[in-house]
Write a protein that holds these residues in place. Structure first.
Motif, PDB file in Angstrom:
ATOM      1  N   SER A 145       0.855  -1.184   0.000  1.00  0.00           N
ATOM      2  CA  SER A 145       0.000   0.000   0.000  1.00  0.00           C
ATOM      3  C   SER A 145       0.891   1.233   0.000  1.00  0.00           C
ATOM      4  CB  SER A 145      -0.899   0.008   1.243  1.00  0.00           C
ATOM      5  OG  SER A 145      -0.158   0.387   2.408  1.00  0.00           O
ATOM      6  N   ASP A 146       0.289   2.413  -0.084  1.00  0.00           N
ATOM      7  CA  ASP A 146       1.055   3.628   0.152  1.00  0.00           C
ATOM      8  C   ASP A 146       1.683   3.537   1.534  1.00  0.00           C
ATOM      9  OD1 ASP A 146       0.224   4.641  -2.287  1.00  0.00           O
ATOM     10  OD2 ASP A 146      -1.459   5.763  -1.415  1.00  0.00           O
ATOM     11  N   SER A 147       2.819   4.183   1.730  1.00  0.00           N
ATOM     12  CA  SER A 147       3.514   4.101   3.015  1.00  0.00           C
ATOM     13  C   SER A 147       2.641   4.581   4.158  1.00  0.00           C
ATOM     14  CB  SER A 147       4.811   4.909   2.970  1.00  0.00           C
ATOM     15  OG  SER A 147       5.699   4.352   2.032  1.00  0.00           O
ATOM     16  N   VAL A 148       1.790   5.574   3.885  1.00  0.00           N
ATOM     17  CA  VAL A 148       0.917   6.108   4.945  1.00  0.00           C
ATOM     18  C   VAL A 148      -0.363   5.296   5.092  1.00  0.00           C
ATOM     19  CG1 VAL A 148       1.809   8.447   4.790  1.00  0.00           C
ATOM     20  CG2 VAL A 148      -0.111   7.770   3.338  1.00  0.00           C
ATOM     21  N   GLY A 149      -0.569   4.313   4.224  1.00  0.00           N
ATOM     22  CA  GLY A 149      -1.743   3.469   4.328  1.00  0.00           C
ATOM     23  C   GLY A 149      -2.711   3.629   3.172  1.00  0.00           C
ATOM     24  N   ILE A 150      -3.648   2.714   3.076  1.00  0.00           N
ATOM     25  CA  ILE A 150      -4.643   2.705   2.000  1.00  0.00           C
ATOM     26  C   ILE A 150      -5.561   3.918   2.134  1.00  0.00           C
ATOM     27  CG2 ILE A 150      -6.601   1.421   1.053  1.00  0.00           C
ATOM     28  CD1 ILE A 150      -5.169  -1.155   2.054  1.00  0.00           C
ATOM     29  N   GLU A 151      -5.731   4.659   1.044  1.00  0.00           N
ATOM     30  CA  GLU A 151      -6.442   5.938   1.115  1.00  0.00           C
ATOM     31  C   GLU A 151      -7.883   5.810   1.626  1.00  0.00           C
ATOM     32  OE1 GLU A 151      -7.328   9.961  -1.527  1.00  0.00           O
ATOM     33  OE2 GLU A 151      -6.235   8.284  -2.422  1.00  0.00           O
ATOM     34  N   PRO A 152      -8.710   4.883   1.114  1.00  0.00           N
ATOM     35  CA  PRO A 152     -10.078   4.788   1.640  1.00  0.00           C
ATOM     36  C   PRO A 152     -10.113   4.519   3.152  1.00  0.00           C
ATOM     37  CG  PRO A 152      -9.887   3.553  -0.407  1.00  0.00           C
ATOM     38  CD  PRO A 152      -8.500   3.944  -0.018  1.00  0.00           C
ATOM     39  N   ILE A 153      -9.138   3.781   3.661  1.00  0.00           N
ATOM     40  CA  ILE A 153      -9.111   3.512   5.102  1.00  0.00           C
ATOM     41  C   ILE A 153      -8.764   4.778   5.864  1.00  0.00           C
ATOM     42  CG2 ILE A 153      -8.015   2.173   6.946  1.00  0.00           C
ATOM     43  CD1 ILE A 153      -7.668  -0.110   4.986  1.00  0.00           C
ATOM     44  N   ARG A 154      -7.831   5.569   5.353  1.00  0.00           N
ATOM     45  CA  ARG A 154      -7.500   6.841   6.011  1.00  0.00           C
ATOM     46  C   ARG A 154      -8.709   7.777   6.003  1.00  0.00           C
ATOM     47  NH1 ARG A 154      -3.938   9.800   3.532  1.00  0.00           N
ATOM     48  NH2 ARG A 154      -3.625   8.544   1.657  1.00  0.00           N
ATOM     49  N   GLN A 155      -9.467   7.743   4.935  1.00  0.00           N
ATOM     50  CA  GLN A 155     -10.688   8.557   4.880  1.00  0.00           C
ATOM     51  C   GLN A 155     -11.688   8.104   5.943  1.00  0.00           C
ATOM     52  OE1 GLN A 155     -11.845   7.864   0.836  1.00  0.00           O
ATOM     53  NE2 GLN A 155     -10.449   9.399  -0.026  1.00  0.00           N
ATOM     54  N   ASP A 156     -11.801   6.791   6.127  1.00  0.00           N
ATOM     55  CA  ASP A 156     -12.750   6.279   7.121  1.00  0.00           C
ATOM     56  C   ASP A 156     -12.268   6.553   8.547  1.00  0.00           C
ATOM     57  OD1 ASP A 156     -14.394   5.423   5.103  1.00  0.00           O
ATOM     58  OD2 ASP A 156     -13.690   3.351   5.122  1.00  0.00           O
ATOM     59  N   ILE A 157     -10.952   6.559   8.745  1.00  0.00           N
ATOM     60  CA  ILE A 157     -10.418   6.926  10.062  1.00  0.00           C
ATOM     61  C   ILE A 157     -10.756   8.384  10.373  1.00  0.00           C
ATOM     62  CG2 ILE A 157      -8.290   7.317  11.383  1.00  0.00           C
ATOM     63  CD1 ILE A 157      -7.109   4.870   9.863  1.00  0.00           C
ATOM     64  N   ALA A 158     -10.590   9.257   9.389  1.00  0.00           N
ATOM     65  CA  ALA A 158     -10.931  10.671   9.577  1.00  0.00           C
ATOM     66  C   ALA A 158     -12.403  10.834   9.938  1.00  0.00           C
ATOM     67  CB  ALA A 158     -10.584  11.464   8.321  1.00  0.00           C
ATOM     68  N   ALA A 159     -13.270  10.076   9.266  1.00  0.00           N
ATOM     69  CA  ALA A 159     -14.708  10.145   9.559  1.00  0.00           C
ATOM     70  C   ALA A 159     -14.993   9.649  10.975  1.00  0.00           C
ATOM     71  CB  ALA A 159     -15.481   9.324   8.535  1.00  0.00           C
ATOM     72  N   PHE A 160     -14.296   8.600  11.400  1.00  0.00           N
ATOM     73  CA  PHE A 160     -14.441   8.069  12.756  1.00  0.00           C
ATOM     74  C   PHE A 160     -14.046   9.125  13.797  1.00  0.00           C
ATOM     75  CE2 PHE A 160     -11.681   6.345  16.159  1.00  0.00           C
ATOM     76  CZ  PHE A 160     -12.617   5.678  16.927  1.00  0.00           C
ATOM     77  N   ILE A 161     -12.923   9.785  13.573  1.00  0.00           N
ATOM     78  CA  ILE A 161     -12.453  10.806  14.519  1.00  0.00           C
ATOM     79  C   ILE A 161     -13.445  11.966  14.590  1.00  0.00           C
ATOM     80  CG2 ILE A 161     -10.619  12.507  14.946  1.00  0.00           C
ATOM     81  CD1 ILE A 161      -8.662  10.450  13.684  1.00  0.00           C
ATOM     82  N   GLU A 162     -14.004  12.355  13.441  1.00  0.00           N
ATOM     83  CA  GLU A 162     -15.000  13.427  13.429  1.00  0.00           C
ATOM     84  C   GLU A 162     -16.243  13.042  14.225  1.00  0.00           C
ATOM     85  OE1 GLU A 162     -15.939  14.990   9.602  1.00  0.00           O
ATOM     86  OE2 GLU A 162     -13.841  15.322   9.037  1.00  0.00           O
ATOM     87  N   ARG A 163     -16.701  11.788  14.083  1.00  0.00           N
ATOM     88  CA  ARG A 163     -17.857  11.335  14.854  1.00  0.00           C
ATOM     89  C   ARG A 163     -17.546  11.321  16.347  1.00  0.00           C
ATOM     90  NH1 ARG A 163     -17.834   7.267  10.902  1.00  0.00           N
ATOM     91  NH2 ARG A 163     -17.169   5.716  12.454  1.00  0.00           N
ATOM     92  N   ARG A 164     -16.350  10.880  16.681  1.00  0.00           N
ATOM     93  CA  ARG A 164     -15.956  10.767  18.093  1.00  0.00           C
ATOM     94  C   ARG A 164     -15.815  12.131  18.759  1.00  0.00           C
ATOM     95  NH1 ARG A 164      -9.933   9.032  18.988  1.00  0.00           N
ATOM     96  NH2 ARG A 164      -9.741  11.286  18.569  1.00  0.00           N
ATOM     97  N   ASP A 165     -15.169  13.076  18.076  1.00  0.00           N
ATOM     98  CA  ASP A 165     -14.787  14.346  18.686  1.00  0.00           C
ATOM     99  C   ASP A 165     -15.705  15.513  18.352  1.00  0.00           C
ATOM    100  OD1 ASP A 165     -12.652  12.963  19.701  1.00  0.00           O
ATOM    101  OD2 ASP A 165     -11.180  13.774  18.297  1.00  0.00           O
ATOM    102  N   GLY A 166     -16.438  15.395  17.240  1.00  0.00           N
ATOM    103  CA  GLY A 166     -17.252  16.521  16.827  1.00  0.00           C
ATOM    104  C   GLY A 166     -16.454  17.637  16.189  1.00  0.00           C
TER     105      GLY A 166
END
Length: 516
Positions: A145-166
């Protein structure tokens, strides 16, 4: 039979052996043994001194002995206990926790896409698998994968953090890593610079998780300990932080502060006010915040709540909004327990763009984190939602794990605290109890006479007599003159009850033997 006249392994036979093949072999062995030995190029004297210095207590000599005892039991040796219970490390599945079905289904589908045609898998699991496969080069999880990780997964992590923190999260500030540990080590490595009084220093909580002391020793970075207050449930106060950094500035340059919340090994959950105090302190002292939040799902105490450092920072004043913060999460803990898959991420905000580029360069040398670990993280941050076919089973399995952990957290802390000569704070979160053992002077002197830390001596005796493997508090650092051990609460409820009974029996006998 071998000759004892020297240390060379030269066969000696009691009667002539006429085989020509043997004569040739004997000649080669004799010639080889007479040759001068080539000295080793790398020795413990000339190897990297930082590697020689580093220690990692959770896999130390007590654990090594536990493995030996397991082999002895398997070979039929009689012991005063039926089995070895390894309570030294937070390895959930090794201690009997069952995998979450949804996570394993998505991994199976992504690994063997032909299963996508099967009606044995729910559609929401197939949906996640297709999303992952679509982000893989060549449509295969076997590709880098990209060194920073698979792009769709990074997008889903960002969405998770937004739900968690607002608050918003940027996928470009997220990097997947091979477990949180690898991400933390990469970040720490970027911070090391200078020599003497200009050498970088990193503040870490005491008691601490040995990842930090080991990594700082390996990188040649100064370890700056700040002490949590055991008397107030392992809370943290600004006066202690100020004392710690003032002392440290006499011999190094403090650049960062590590906070583990919920705590490891202490199991505390920081209050909102505590987190605000730490952020304010880091702002005043110009420190980078490293928030180890891998146990954020593991909250048990009544009234306790997880607050992410990013959320709290975002809700403080405008002057705090440019502070550098990296936070970490992992699939190894929580309710998932997928330690072996090595899934984790870090979100790094307000980092100097040039430094961020250097960090990405550093991790690119490792090519990429394991793709299966990335898939486990995808399932963690993008689980089944209400109305999807896997939702009910997923919630049921998650609840079973967390409810059992809550029960064991209460059981273990209360049992330890009721034993004479032991005290234990409430296990508010994470996966460990960290009881204090009040050792008799005679036991302390005995330990020192054989070159052992007193709590390590106690833990080794516990292992030898009762078959329970725990980690001495000295491996985590502790206030001078106090003694502890860390024990995971991961074994089943029945096994934990068995462990606590073994402990009561051992502790009573030990204290009687070494009473002053």
């Amino acid at each position: 039979m071998y000759s004892r006249a020297s240390r060379r392994l030269i066969p000696v036979f009691t009667k002539p052996f006429q085989s020509k093949s043997y004569e040739g072999l004997l000649k080669r062995v004799t010639m080889a043994s007479s040759q001068p030995k080539r000295p080793k190029v790398v020795t413990v004297d000339n190897m990297n001194p930082h590697v020689r210095t580093m220690e990692y207590a959770v896999r130390g000599p007590i654990v090594a002995r536990a493995t030996e005892i397991e082999k002895e039991l398997a070979a039929g040796q009689k012991k005063p206990f039926p089995d070895v219970v390894k309570c030294n490390i937070g390895d959930a599945h090794a201690l009997g926790q069952q995998p979450i079905t949804f996570i394993r289904q998505v991994i199976a589908l992504a690994t063997y896409p032909e299963l996508l045609n099967s009606d044995q898998f729910p559609e929401d699991a197939k949906k996640r698998a297709r999303r992952v496969i679509g982000g893989c080069k060549g449509g295969s999880v076997g590709s880098y994968s990209d060194s920073v990780g698979i792009e769709p997964i990074r997008q889903d992590i960002a969405a998770f953090i937004e739900r968690r923190d607002g608050h918003p999260s940027n996928p470009n500030e997220i990097m997947l890593c091979a477990g949180a540990s690898e991400g933390i080590r990469s970040l720490l490595k970027c911070m090391v610079s200078g020599e003497g009084k200009n050498r970088s220093g990193v503040m870490i909580p005491i008691p601490q998780y040995p990842l930090y002391s080991a990594s700082l020793a390996e990188f040649g970075c100064e370890q700056i300990g700040y002490y949590m207050d055991e008397a107030t449930g392992w809370s943290l106060g600004k006066p202690e932080l100020k004392r710690s950094i003032t002392e440290a500035r006499k011999h190094c340059n403090p650049v960062a502060i590590v906070v583990i919340n919920p705590g490891n090994p202490t199991g505390q959950v920081l209050s909102l006010d505590n987190i605000k105090d730490i952020i304010q302190f880091a702002y005043e002292e110009k420190l980078f915040i490293i928030a180890d939040e891998v146990y954020q799902e593991n909250i048990y105490a009544k009234g306790a709540k997880f607050h992410s450092f990013k959320k709290v920072l975002r809700e403080m004043g405008p002057e705090y909004q440019t502070m550098e913060l990296a936070s970490f999460y992992s699939t190894s803990k929580g309710f998932m327990g997928e330690c072996g898959l090595r899934g984790g991420y870090q979100e790094a905000i307000n980092i100097d763009p040039d430094v961020f580029a250097m960090l990405k360069k550093l991790i690119s040398a490792k090519l990429c984190p394991t793709v299966l670990g990335q898939i486990a993280m995808e399932c963690t941050v993008n689980p089944p939602t209400q109305g999807e076919p896997s939702y009910d089973q997923f919630i049921k399995e998650k609840k079973i794990v967390l409810d059992a952990l809550a029960e064991k957290a209460k059981l273990v802390a209360e049992t330890f605290d009721a034993v004479e000569g032991v005290s234990c704070n409430e296990v508010m979160g994470a996966m460990y109890a960290f009881p204090r053992i009040h050792l008799p002077k005679k036991a302390i002197e005995k330990a020192k006479s054989i070159g052992m830390q007193p709590d390590a001596f106690y833990c080794m005796q516990f292992l030898e007599e009762k078959g329970v493997c725990v980690v001495a508090g000295s491996g985590f650092c502790q206030v001078e003159g106090t003694y502890h051990f860390r024990m995971t609460i991961l074994p089943s409820v029945e096994k934990i009850k068995d462990v606590m009974q073994r402990f009561r029996e051992f502790h009573s006998k030990f204290m009687e033997e070494y009473k002053d």
